[in-house]
Design a protein around this motif. Structure first.
Motif, PDB file in Angstrom:
ATOM      1  N   LEU A 198       0.832  -1.206   0.000  1.00 36.98           N
ATOM      2  CA  LEU A 198       0.000   0.000   0.000  1.00 36.98           C
ATOM      3  C   LEU A 198       0.869   1.260   0.000  1.00 36.98           C
ATOM      4  O   LEU A 198       0.545   2.245  -0.672  1.00 36.98           O
ATOM      5  CB  LEU A 198      -0.945  -0.008   1.205  1.00 36.98           C
ATOM      6  CG  LEU A 198      -2.006  -1.126   1.170  1.00 36.98           C
ATOM      7  CD1 LEU A 198      -2.795  -1.172   2.477  1.00 36.98           C
ATOM      8  CD2 LEU A 198      -2.963  -0.943  -0.010  1.00 36.98           C
ATOM      9  N   ALA A 199       1.973   1.199   0.751  1.00 37.85           N
ATOM     10  CA  ALA A 199       2.877   2.363   0.812  1.00 37.85           C
ATOM     11  C   ALA A 199       3.475   2.638  -0.574  1.00 37.85           C
ATOM     12  O   ALA A 199       3.583   3.790  -0.997  1.00 37.85           O
ATOM     13  CB  ALA A 199       3.984   2.102   1.822  1.00 37.85           C
ATOM     14  N   THR A 200       3.841   1.563  -1.292  1.00 38.50           N
ATOM     15  CA  THR A 200       4.418   1.731  -2.641  1.00 38.50           C
ATOM     16  C   THR A 200       3.415   2.402  -3.570  1.00 38.50           C
ATOM     17  O   THR A 200       3.746   3.334  -4.305  1.00 38.50           O
ATOM     18  CB  THR A 200       4.829   0.360  -3.222  1.00 38.50           C
ATOM     19  OG1 THR A 200       5.691  -0.274  -2.287  1.00 38.50           O
ATOM     20  CG2 THR A 200       5.528   0.492  -4.558  1.00 38.50           C
ATOM     21  N   LEU A 201       2.169   1.922  -3.520  1.00 38.89           N
ATOM     22  CA  LEU A 201       1.128   2.517  -4.362  1.00 38.89           C
ATOM     23  C   LEU A 201       0.898   3.981  -3.989  1.00 38.89           C
ATOM     24  O   LEU A 201       0.745   4.838  -4.857  1.00 38.89           O
ATOM     25  CB  LEU A 201      -0.190   1.743  -4.206  1.00 38.89           C
ATOM     26  CG  LEU A 201      -0.279   0.404  -4.930  1.00 38.89           C
ATOM     27  CD1 LEU A 201      -1.612  -0.258  -4.627  1.00 38.89           C
ATOM     28  CD2 LEU A 201      -0.121   0.583  -6.431  1.00 38.89           C
ATOM     29  N   ALA A 202       0.887   4.241  -2.686  1.00 38.24           N
ATOM     30  CA  ALA A 202       0.642   5.611  -2.217  1.00 38.24           C
ATOM     31  C   ALA A 202       1.760   6.543  -2.677  1.00 38.24           C
ATOM     32  O   ALA A 202       1.491   7.655  -3.144  1.00 38.24           O
ATOM     33  CB  ALA A 202       0.535   5.615  -0.691  1.00 38.24           C
ATOM     34  N   VAL A 203       3.000   6.071  -2.570  1.00 43.73           N
ATOM     35  CA  VAL A 203       4.142   6.903  -2.997  1.00 43.73           C
ATOM     36  C   VAL A 203       4.032   7.212  -4.495  1.00 43.73           C
ATOM     37  O   VAL A 203       4.224   8.353  -4.931  1.00 43.73           O
ATOM     38  CB  VAL A 203       5.478   6.183  -2.675  1.00 43.73           C
ATOM     39  CG1 VAL A 203       6.647   6.834  -3.410  1.00 43.73           C
ATOM     40  CG2 VAL A 203       5.724   6.174  -1.184  1.00 43.73           C
ATOM     41  N   ALA A 204       3.679   6.190  -5.282  1.00 40.77           N
ATOM     42  CA  ALA A 204       3.546   6.386  -6.738  1.00 40.77           C
ATOM     43  C   ALA A 204       2.466   7.415  -7.035  1.00 40.77           C
ATOM     44  O   ALA A 204       2.666   8.332  -7.843  1.00 40.77           O
ATOM     45  CB  ALA A 204       3.216   5.059  -7.419  1.00 40.77           C
ATOM     46  N   ALA A 205       1.332   7.289  -6.360  1.00 43.89           N
ATOM     47  CA  ALA A 205       0.220   8.210  -6.610  1.00 43.89           C
ATOM     48  C   ALA A 205       0.545   9.619  -6.131  1.00 43.89           C
ATOM     49  O   ALA A 205       0.307  10.600  -6.838  1.00 43.89           O
ATOM     50  CB  ALA A 205      -1.037   7.686  -5.927  1.00 43.89           C
TER      51      ALA A 205
END
Lengths: 442, 190
Positions: B172-179
């Motif tokens: 989830l953190a990876t997705l959040a950083v990308a977004a």
């Protein structure tokens, strides 16, 4: 050469590979198998209508007469917005004119010979391109599968630390799971560049609705057409006043005189017979990956410009190359045959991938007999039904409902395989049963 | 004529490269020299093919290289194993009564993260890249093709990376950083 990837990463990569494979295998197999058959798209059309006159070239004046004949045949109907003349090529040495409402074959004199009847080739194209679904849904699903094929390539490489060292190690005659895994891994390694090229170009084409919608929303105030206009050029304004048909002969003459090295294969008339009409020639450039260059002419047949697919920006050339690289029509029949071989191998890789998983599950005490039977049905049913629909086309004609026959047939193959698996398991249980009873009673 | 000769030389070098690698990888110990020679041949073949006919030359010569490697596998199809061993899949190792924990909710969540969520993140990243590219004077056609090519590439890399992660929080953190990285760039560049 060996790679230093730690064991935990390898294990997780293998799990990710299995996970994506399990989710995508069915559709991926279907897309790979149909794509392999579709490489011969032009050849299938010739097989469907063998009696059509064929020629290596056609005179510009004959093309002009053909356009006039087709337009005359539509007098009194809603005027066509586009008229496409397919000029003879090596793969499809026929002249065919397509309008909004009909498609007809043309002879060397420019006369209409017969309606085009290539329903099976069109069915195959629609099956591979959009799974016979509406374009926006079907193409997106196919594009998603292409991207997942890229993901499978990546996780597959990560999951095999000795991928290069073992690249020629094929224990094909072991007769167990090792042989199956070797087949899967060796074929995958040596078709990796091909697989990546096919998957990337396929997903670029298929995910257009996703990428294009994203760009249209973020940059072009929702205008999706503006996205492609920047790459492939714009359509001129429509002016509906009546005008004489453009001189296609003059346009083709201009091409012959000024661009002798290129090979025109399509003439496109936009809004023919109106004041806003204009002509485009699509011409193949030998020894190039691009599908061709657009040469624009006005309604009087005067040359205007090229779009830039052959010498424009890098992006335009990449976009124009993605189609040929995907479908393998950039080197005649030899390249097509190699694409069929590699496409077939990719289908084998997908099929064996799931069989490896079934074998592993069996070793873990989970035989997954029904799922394996269903997979057997799909793996065998897809090529069988493709062959069956083709046989129906050749024996019964163009009007066979190929989509319904194919999908019902594939579902039938899966069902039959499930029934066979169930009955063989029941049979085995029964066989065990009486033996057990007899022994008890004795 | 010179171009066609250069192209066939590229094909020859590529095919020779595969043969050298076949010899190298069949040795009991690693030979750096042979490996470099094999890969060097393939690299030189690619350069020559591009020099002759650009992308077309590379595509056609690559078919020769891949085809040669697959043909070199052919003898293995007829070669019998030199020694017998118990087949790996000769019997079930685990208890057949043991049922796998379905964990349906967990699987649906993984699918949602690696599928639609990662695709959305990939699209945002590609749009952000387009904005940066256009911002530094990139041509519009190139910017649009960049998005068409980057969405599947970014998504496949992101999906694979997310599936390699052990913990949900990390995914989830990876997705959040990308977004979080992509959205402001895309909005600011409009």
């Amino acid at each position: 050469m060996s790679m230093t990837i730690n064991k935990a990463t390898v294990k997780r990569a293998l799990a990710a590979h299995s996970w994506v494979g399990l989710v995508c295998a069915g559709l991926l197999y279907l897309i790979c198998a149909t794509g392999t058959a579709l490489v011969l798209y032009e050849e299938w059309q010739r097989l469907e209508q063998p009696g059509i006159p064929e020629t290596s070239s056609i005179e510009p004046e004959a093309v002009q007469r053909a356009v006039e004949n087709v337009m005359a045949s539509e007098v009194g109907q809603m005027p066509t917005t586009h008229l496409y003349v397919h000029l003879p090529t090596d793969a499809l040495p026929r002249t065919t004119i397509t309008t909004d409402t009909q498609a007809v074959h043309i002879d060397e004199e420019g006369s209409i010979v017969a309606p085009e009847e290539n329903a099976w080739a069109e069915f195959l194209l629609a099956l591979h391109y959009r799974l016979n679904l509406p374009a926006i849904v079907g193409m997106t699903i196919v594009g998603l599968m292409g991207a997942m094929m890229l993901s499978l390539s990546l996780s597959g490489v990560l999951a095999h630390p000795r991928i290069f060292r073992d690249a020629f190690r094929l224990r094909a005659r072991r007769g167990d799971q090792t042989a199956l895994a070797d087949w899967h891994n060796r074929l995958a390694v040596w078709t990796l560049p091909f697989g990546i090229a096919i998957a990337l170009t396929g997903s670029m084409i298929g995910l257009y609705y996703v990428s294009g919608y994203g760009m249209a929303t973020s940059t072009y105030a929702g205008d999706t057409e503006a996205v492609t206009t920047a790459i492939f050029g714009a359509e001129p304004e429509v002016a509906s006043d009546v005008a004489n048909l453009p001189s296609v002969a003059r346009v083709l003459g201009y091409m012959d005189a000024n661009y002798p090295a290129v090979e025109p294969y399509y003439v496109v008339l936009h809004d023919p017979g109106t004041a806003g009409q204009h002509v485009q020639i699509i011409a193949e450039h030998p020894q190039r990956l691009i599908f061709g260059e657009y040469y624009n002419f006005d309604g009087e047949g005067r040359f205007l410009s090229t779009v830039g697919m052959s010498d424009g920006t890098a992006g335009q050339q990449i976009a124009a190359s993605s189609y040929n690289l995907h479908f393998g029509n950039y080197g005649g029949l030899p390249v097509k045959l190699v694409y069929i071989a590699f496409g077939g191998l990719i289908s084998v890789i997908v099929a064996t991938g799931l069989y490896i998983w079934f074998a592993k599950e069996r070793r873990r005490g989970r035989p997954r007999a029904s799922a394996k039977a269903a997979w057997d049905g799909l793996v065998i049913g897809t090529p069988v039904m493709l062959a069956a629909t083709l046989a129906l086309r050749l024996s019964l004609g163009n009007a066979v409902p190929f989509e319904a026959v194919f999908w019902i047939g594939v579902a039938g193959c899966v069902g039959l395989s499930l029934l066979r698996s169930r009955s063989s398991r029941t049979g085995a249980d029964r066989k065990d049963g009486p033996v057990h009873v007899e022994r008890s009673s004795a | 004529m010179a171009l066609i000769s250069q192209f066939w030389l590229a094909v020859l070098l590529g095919v020779a490269g595969v043969f050298v690698l076949r010899v190298s990888w069949a040795r009991p110990s690693r030979s750096v020299t042979l490996n470099i020679l094999g890969w060097g041949n393939i690299l030189a073949a690619a350069v020559l093919a591009i020099g002759a006919y650009g992308a077309w030359g590379l595509a056609v010569s690559a078919l020769f290289v891949m085809g040669t490697a697959l043909l070199l596998l052919a003898p293995s199809i007829v070669r019998r194993p030199s020694w017998k061993r118990r087949p790996l899949d000769s019997g079930a190792r685990a208890d057949p009564r043991q049922r796998q924990n379905l964990a349906l909710g967990r699987r649906v969540a993984t699918f949602a993260i690696a599928g639609p969520a990662a695709l959305l993140a990939a699209l945002l990243l590609a749009l952000a890249l387009r904005s940066i590219f256009a911002g530094v004077g990139g041509v519009e056609a190139d910017a649009n093709v960049l998005v068409l090519a980057c969405v599947p590439v970014f998504w496949s890399i992101l999906a694979t990376a997310l599936l390699l992660m052990e913990h949900r929080r990390m995914q989830l953190a990876t997705l959040a950083v990308a977004a979080v990285a992509a959205i402001p760039i895309t909005i600011l560049a409009r």
